[in-house]
Each structure stands twice: as structure tokens, then as C-alpha cells.
Design an enzyme around this catalytic site. Structure first.
Site, mmCIF file in Angstrom:
data_model
loop_
_atom_site.group_PDB
_atom_site.id
_atom_site.type_symbol
_atom_site.label_atom_id
_atom_site.label_comp_id
_atom_site.label_asym_id
_atom_site.label_seq_id
_atom_site.Cartn_x
_atom_site.Cartn_y
_atom_site.Cartn_z
ATOM 1 N N TYR A 20 0.983 -1.021 -0.126
ATOM 2 C CA TYR A 20 0.080 0.014 -0.111
ATOM 3 C C TYR A 20 0.866 1.413 0.202
ATOM 4 O O TYR A 20 0.534 2.209 -0.675
ATOM 5 C CB TYR A 20 -1.019 0.249 1.189
ATOM 6 C CG TYR A 20 -1.878 1.115 1.867
ATOM 7 C CD1 TYR A 20 -2.864 1.531 0.781
ATOM 8 C CD2 TYR A 20 -1.274 2.198 2.750
ATOM 9 C CE1 TYR A 20 -2.925 2.720 0.722
ATOM 10 C CE2 TYR A 20 -1.425 3.504 2.440
ATOM 11 C CZ TYR A 20 -3.289 3.488 2.029
ATOM 12 O OH TYR A 20 -3.719 5.370 1.987
ATOM 13 N N GLU A 42 -11.627 4.857 4.121
ATOM 14 C CA GLU A 42 -11.173 5.772 5.465
ATOM 15 C C GLU A 42 -12.487 5.706 5.723
ATOM 16 O O GLU A 42 -12.158 5.724 7.602
ATOM 17 C CB GLU A 42 -10.756 7.039 4.961
ATOM 18 C CG GLU A 42 -9.394 6.573 3.751
ATOM 19 C CD GLU A 42 -8.203 6.957 4.634
ATOM 20 O OE1 GLU A 42 -8.661 6.798 5.797
ATOM 21 O OE2 GLU A 42 -7.034 7.545 3.766
ATOM 22 N N TRP A 50 -5.281 1.439 10.635
ATOM 23 C CA TRP A 50 -5.303 1.842 8.904
ATOM 24 C C TRP A 50 -5.361 0.183 8.827
ATOM 25 O O TRP A 50 -4.840 -0.413 8.073
ATOM 26 C CB TRP A 50 -4.417 2.272 8.455
ATOM 27 C CG TRP A 50 -4.719 2.854 7.306
ATOM 28 C CD1 TRP A 50 -3.071 2.837 6.489
ATOM 29 C CD2 TRP A 50 -6.152 3.213 6.381
ATOM 30 N NE1 TRP A 50 -3.735 2.458 4.653
ATOM 31 C CE2 TRP A 50 -5.624 2.663 4.648
ATOM 32 C CE3 TRP A 50 -7.106 3.163 6.578
ATOM 33 C CZ2 TRP A 50 -5.793 2.902 3.489
ATOM 34 C CZ3 TRP A 50 -8.080 2.766 5.667
ATOM 35 C CH2 TRP A 50 -7.706 2.795 4.249
#
Length: 183
Positions: A20, A42, A50
Site C-alpha cells: 500500500y 477511510e 489502518w
């Protein structure tokens, strides 16, 4: 063998997190589906790590119609119930409902601006904001402005901190460390 210099915060993270960082984070995105995808993810990130959200990426993709915002905008109560039973995703009813509401708001923004891309990049006149590389803020005046405007347009679970992360995810803001090979 020389190792690639990355942002300090990615050290010791799982392979999917490193990928990522290397290929998604802070890369300018103009694809409508990807813009919605990162917005959805998000919004599920609120209050959670995350890393947890990214670890469930494939499950989210399968559960939410491969992030097809047109389909998600049409979800009904049975879809909310289905998603609440899906152990592969984060089962938070408010966030699930927000994903649907946000897909509907996303479509309204497209109607007004032609594309969501035109809307979201208008806040910086299409330019990438380069971070200072010395500590990443959790929010900025830009994220405050975008969040406030999106809330007026009906979006949910998109406070300023979430929107700052979103702006990084879609490359409006580039916060890679100064020495990061991916800056």
C-alpha cells in the site's frame, strides 16, 4: 543487497501494508471507482488502525460489490443486514450505512461537477500538495475545508482527520518522508 528507503512508519509492517505504501499511498488518483473505494475504506478506518482496514481489503471488496458506488448507492435494508453478518469486514452499522449514503452523495457530486475527481481535486487546483516530510499532521486547513464541504453535501464519517488520510490515500497530499524512495 541494498534495501529500499521507505517512510519510517512502514518499517516492520506486513507485506500488504508495505505494498500500500509503495504503490497506492500518496499516488495521484483520478479513477472514480478508486476515489470511492478509498473514501469507503477511510470511513471504516475511523477509530481503528489502518492496518486492520487494509488487512480486510479483499473482504471489503467482495462485500461491497467491488466498490461499485453505483450499486452501493442502491443498497437496501437487506444489504445492511447482510453486511452486518459479514465477519470479514468491520461490522459497524453506522459505517455501513455511511458507505451507502456516501455512494449516493458521490453520485450527486458527479452530477454537479461532472466527476468526483473534478470536485476533489478542485480544492488544490489539480495540484499535489507536498508535505514537509518531518512529521505528518493529522489534519490541516485543507482537510478542514474539504470535510466541511463534504458534510454539507451529505457525506458521513468524514471528519477532518479522516479526510486528511483520504487526501493522502488518493495523492492530493504527498506526505512521504524526505528520504523515501517513493516520494
Amino acid at each position: 543487497m541494498k534495501t529500499v528507503q521507505r517512510c519510517e512508519w512502514v518499517e516492520g509492517k506486513p507485506h500488504y501494508y508495505v505494498a500500500y505504501h509503495d504503490y497506492e499511498w500518496c499516488q495521484p488518483t483520478h479513477d472514480e471507482q478508486e476515489l470511492y473505494q478509498w473514501l469507503l475504506l477511510e470511513s471504516f478506518h475511523v477509530g481503528l488502525s489502518w492496518q486492520l482496514v487494509l488487512s480486510k481489503y479483499e473482504n471489503f471488496q467482495a462485500a461491497f460489490s467491488h466498490f461499485d458506488y453505483r450499486q452501493i448507492a442502491q443498497y437496501q435494508e437487506q444489504d445492511v443486514l447482510r453486511l452486518m453478518q459479514d465477519r470479514g469486514i468491520i461490522r459497524h452499522e453506522g459505517k455501513i450505512r455511511a458507505a451507502i449514503t456516501n455512494a449516493q452523495s458521490f453520485l450527486k457530486v458527479q452530477e454537479e461537477f461532472g466527476t468526483f475527481d473534478a470536485y476533489i481535486w478542485s480544492f488544490t487546483d489539480g495540484k499535489v500538495i507536498q508535505g514537509e516530510g518531518a512529521g505528518i499532521p493529522s489534519r490541516t486547513l485543507l482537510s478542514d475545508q474539504v470535510s466541511k464541504d463534504m458534510k454539507k453535501r451529505g457525506f458521513k464519517f468524514i471528519g477532518s482527520v479522516t479526510i486528511y488520510s483520504y487526501l493522502q490515500a488518493i495523492g492530493v497530499v504527498n506526505d512521504h518522508d524526505r528520504n523515501c524512495a517513493f516520494k
